[in-house]
Design a protein around this motif. Sequence first.
Motif: not given
Length: 258
Positions: A174-195
């Motif tokens: 959630l910290a990563i997603a919040t930082k990434v989405c704080d930048h206006p050029s980010t439209i969306a993030e898609l993520c799942w773990s490699d674990d």
Amino acid sequence: MQEEEYYSVRMRAAKNTVLKKGGKHISGGEVLSTYSNIKQSVNALLEKALTHSRGKPDFMQIQFESINESIKLVKPLRVETNEVETVENGKTLARAMLEKSGVPKRIIDKAYKQIPEYSSIRGAILFDIHSGERIDNNSEKGVRVSRIDWLNANFEKWTDENNQPKSSRVKEALAIATKVCDHPSTIAELCWSDDPDYVTGYVANKKLGYQRITRLKEYGDEQGCRIFFVDGVRDLPTYINFLEKKPIFIKWEEDDID
Ligand code: WAQ
Ligand code: MG
Ligand code: MG
Ligand code: MG
């Protein structure tokens, strides 16, 4: 908080580094720490990598460096959990959410086709929503979001008030997603773990928030995914510098409940 000097502490661990350049990525981690807390931070990162479900590392690097910049405070994205029964349903939902965020359907198709190629990198892929091309040129490395943290006391208050699990994995994601989405050029993030033992992933967007999806891959699968869909990045080095270097603390306040 701004008066105190903070340090960025980073870890990465890999295995089979003798057989293959760079080896197999096992674990990475990044925290912000005061000087007096560095020992604890290093220990926590060491522990994370030594006991990892992707395997036993034969290479590890932990480093710290001081930050000569004030730390920005950002509120966590709103969180919702979407229960799905199958990976297929999870995928369909993730695609719908990416479309709702503003990623064109043909670009989503193109990204999904390329996901298997990217699944062994240790960072994130930057994907341009117009060209449908990967733009970070960082082949097996990707871009690692760093200088990001969420003080435990504040995170735990947030989990209590929002009925969320007290999981360091959720905190980090959630910290990563919040930082990434704080930048206006980010439209969306898609993520799942490699674990292999963790199948919940998410789609994040400034407006939609952090949309957890309980199944985005099968148990046992070691192929992860982290894609940042971006638009209008005129100056790529500046965007990457924001992701890697801009120091941010996630901070939740009582009146942020929605
Ligand atoms: N910056 C960029 N990419 C990263 C970072 C980072 N700081 N950390 C991880 N990645 C990339 C890298 O390629 C990893 O292989 C991949 O993401 C997956 O990382 O229940 O645990 O740490 O709400 O395995 C999401 C759901 C969990 C949590 C994601 O990812 C929840 C997760 P992992
Ligand atoms: Mg990791
Ligand atoms: Mg992680
Ligand atoms: Mg992982």
